[in-house]
Each structure stands twice: as C-alpha cells, then as structure tokens.
Design a protein around this motif. Structure first.
Motif, short mmCIF file in Angstrom:
data_model
loop_
_atom_site.label_atom_id
_atom_site.label_comp_id
_atom_site.label_asym_id
_atom_site.label_seq_id
_atom_site.Cartn_x
_atom_site.Cartn_y
_atom_site.Cartn_z
N GLN A 282 12.45 1.67 80.19
CA GLN A 282 11.93 3.00 80.49
C GLN A 282 11.38 3.65 79.23
N ALA A 283 12.06 3.43 78.11
CA ALA A 283 11.58 3.99 76.84
C ALA A 283 10.18 3.47 76.51
N ILE A 284 9.98 2.17 76.65
CA ILE A 284 8.67 1.58 76.33
C ILE A 284 7.59 2.12 77.27
N THR A 285 7.93 2.30 78.53
CA THR A 285 6.96 2.83 79.49
C THR A 285 6.45 4.20 79.05
N TYR A 286 7.35 5.09 78.67
CA TYR A 286 6.95 6.43 78.24
C TYR A 286 6.21 6.40 76.90
N LEU A 287 6.66 5.56 75.99
CA LEU A 287 6.02 5.51 74.68
C LEU A 287 4.60 4.94 74.77
N LYS A 288 4.37 4.02 75.68
CA LYS A 288 3.01 3.51 75.88
C LYS A 288 2.09 4.61 76.41
#
Length: 277
Positions: free
Chosen positions: A162-168
């Motif tokens: 989920q962190a990577i999704t938002y950071l992208k």
C-alpha cells in the motif's frame, strides 16, 4: 525572534489571524490567558509560506498571538492582522481559495501530529480526508504531499504494498507539476520501503535518484539524508568502502548546514563501519 500581541475576545467570536512576510518563513500561535495553545500554523498552503488561523474563541478574555519565524535565525519585516469573520461568512483577510487551502492544510497537519504520536489509523483517516479536499480544490502540490504522508504511514505499519501504491501516485504528480522537492522526497521514502524489504538493489537506485534530485534542486538537507541512507544500504551489503564514502558525505553536508542530529548520527555510523571492517 518572538513577538507577542494581545487582544480581547468574546466567546463564540470567530477570528482570522494573518501573518505575512516577504523576508522570512512565518509561524504563528494563538494562546489563551492560561497559555493554552488554541491554534498554530506555519504555511497557509504548499505554495503560500505566510501563516494564518481561523479560530472560534472559547471564552471571553485576553488572548495572545505569537509571531515568529519558522526557521531559527530568520528575521525581517512582517505584517500581522487580526479580524472578525463577517456575518455573511466571507473572510476579511483571506481569499476564498486561501481559506479553502488553510482549512485543508489544518486537516493535513492534524494527520502529521497523529503520525508523530504513532496514531497511525487516525493519521490515515486525516490524510485520506485531506487528499479528498485537496483534489476537490485542485491543489496538486497538496495532493502529492498527502500521498507521501499516506505512503509513509503505511510504511510505518509495514504495509509496503500500500505504501508503494501511494508513493507512486506522489511521484506521478511531482513529475507532472515539475516539483523537484516532492520528487526527491518521494524517491527517498520509496528507498526506505524497499530497504525495509531487503531489496537493496532497488533501494540503492532510489537513494541515488534522491541524491541526484536533491543536488539538482539545491536541497542540502535531503542530500545529506540521501547520503546517509546510501551508507546504510552499503553497510548492510558489507560494501564498507562505499559506506564510508556515503557517510563521510553525509557528515560533511550536515556540518555545513548545521544539521546537528544527522552530524552526530554520521559520526556514529562511521564508527560502526570501522568496527565491522
């Protein structure tokens, strides 16, 4: 500097405080007679470094406004204004967009406070609310910053997907609006996420991108942080030569900009590398 101003207020009275300066980054606080903090603000919005607060006063009495610079050592001319909200609800000191941005920014800052207190679910709720409001008013810089905070919060919860999704999403917006500061910060948090997953190859790539972006934008603080993070990954890999180079760079920059916490950390990191060699 710290300047204090007092005024008399009535219970239920809604006031707006506006602190403006072209010489320094402003910061204001509002306190009651007992010194209890009722409001504080650094920036009205991501592209407006003036400070403002809209507050409904809880009681009759004397209130004090504290005007200061956000950064230590900054000073210069400024203007402080205090006004009562008009009966038609229009704001006498702020435009409609500034009022909207301030309201959203306060929600965002509440999310940061909850994050700092490790109240991660509360922080997610605040950031999600702020994200929707930023999108509604078309504040892309605020939207990108909120994606970073959501990514950081999920990283703290170890929900790396989920962190990577938002950071992208943050990275996409940073490139669209050509915001190097946002882009560099996003690379850095992404690097931390991949490092926590022991994907050192991806982490190194992202920290190098952080470093390059920080150098391009002139952000010495982020440059020092990126160098420190590179050192940590190289040390984890047992690449002590590269770790020493990175940690020394972090130390040099932190000394130059007087970033004492990172300076101390860099000394410790260098000592640990020498102990392991």
């Amino acid at each position: 500097f710290v300047d204090v101003y007092t005024f008399e207020g009535q219970a239920g009275q809604t006031i707006t405080i506006l602190l403006e300066s072209m010489a320094f980054n402003t910061y204001l606080l509002l306190e009651d007679e007992q010194g209890n903090q009722l409001a504080d603000n650094d920036d009205i919005a991501w592209d407006n470094l003036n400070s403002a607060a809209i507050v409904s006063l809880p009681t009759d009495g004397t209130y004090q406004v504290i005007a200061k610079s956000y950064e230590v050592g900054q000073q210069g001319q400024y203007t402080l204004r205090i006004a009562t909200t008009n009966t038609d609800q229009s704001n006498p000191l702020l435009s409609q967009r500034e009022t909207q941005q301030l309201v959203v920014h306060q929600v965002f800052q509440q999310g940061r406070k909850n994050y700092g207190q490790a109240e991660y679910q509360e922080a997610i709720a605040d950031f999600t609310n702020a994200l929707e409001l930023y999108q509604k008013i078309g504040d892309h810089a605020g939207e990108g910053q909120t994606y970073i905070e959501l990514g950081s919060t999920y990283e703290a919860l170890r929900d790396y997907g989920q962190a990577i999704t938002y950071l992208k999403q943050s990275l996409k917006i940073a490139r669209e609006i050509n915001d190097l500061a946002l882009e560099g910060s996003t690379y850095n948090i992404l690097g931390i996420v991949y490092s926590n997953q022991e994907d050192n190859e991806q982490a190194l790539s992202l920290f190098h991108q952080t470093l390059e972006t920080a150098q391009e934008s002139g952000d010495r603080t982020l440059e020092a942080i990126a160098s420190n993070n590179l050192g940590a990954v190289y040390k984890e890999e047992g690449n002590y030569g590269q770790a020493l180079i990175a940690y020394r760079q972090a130390l040099e920059i932190s000394q130059e900009i007087e970033y004492r916490a990172l300076e101390s950390k860099s000394h410790n990191n260098l000592g640990e590398v020498y102990e392991e060699m």
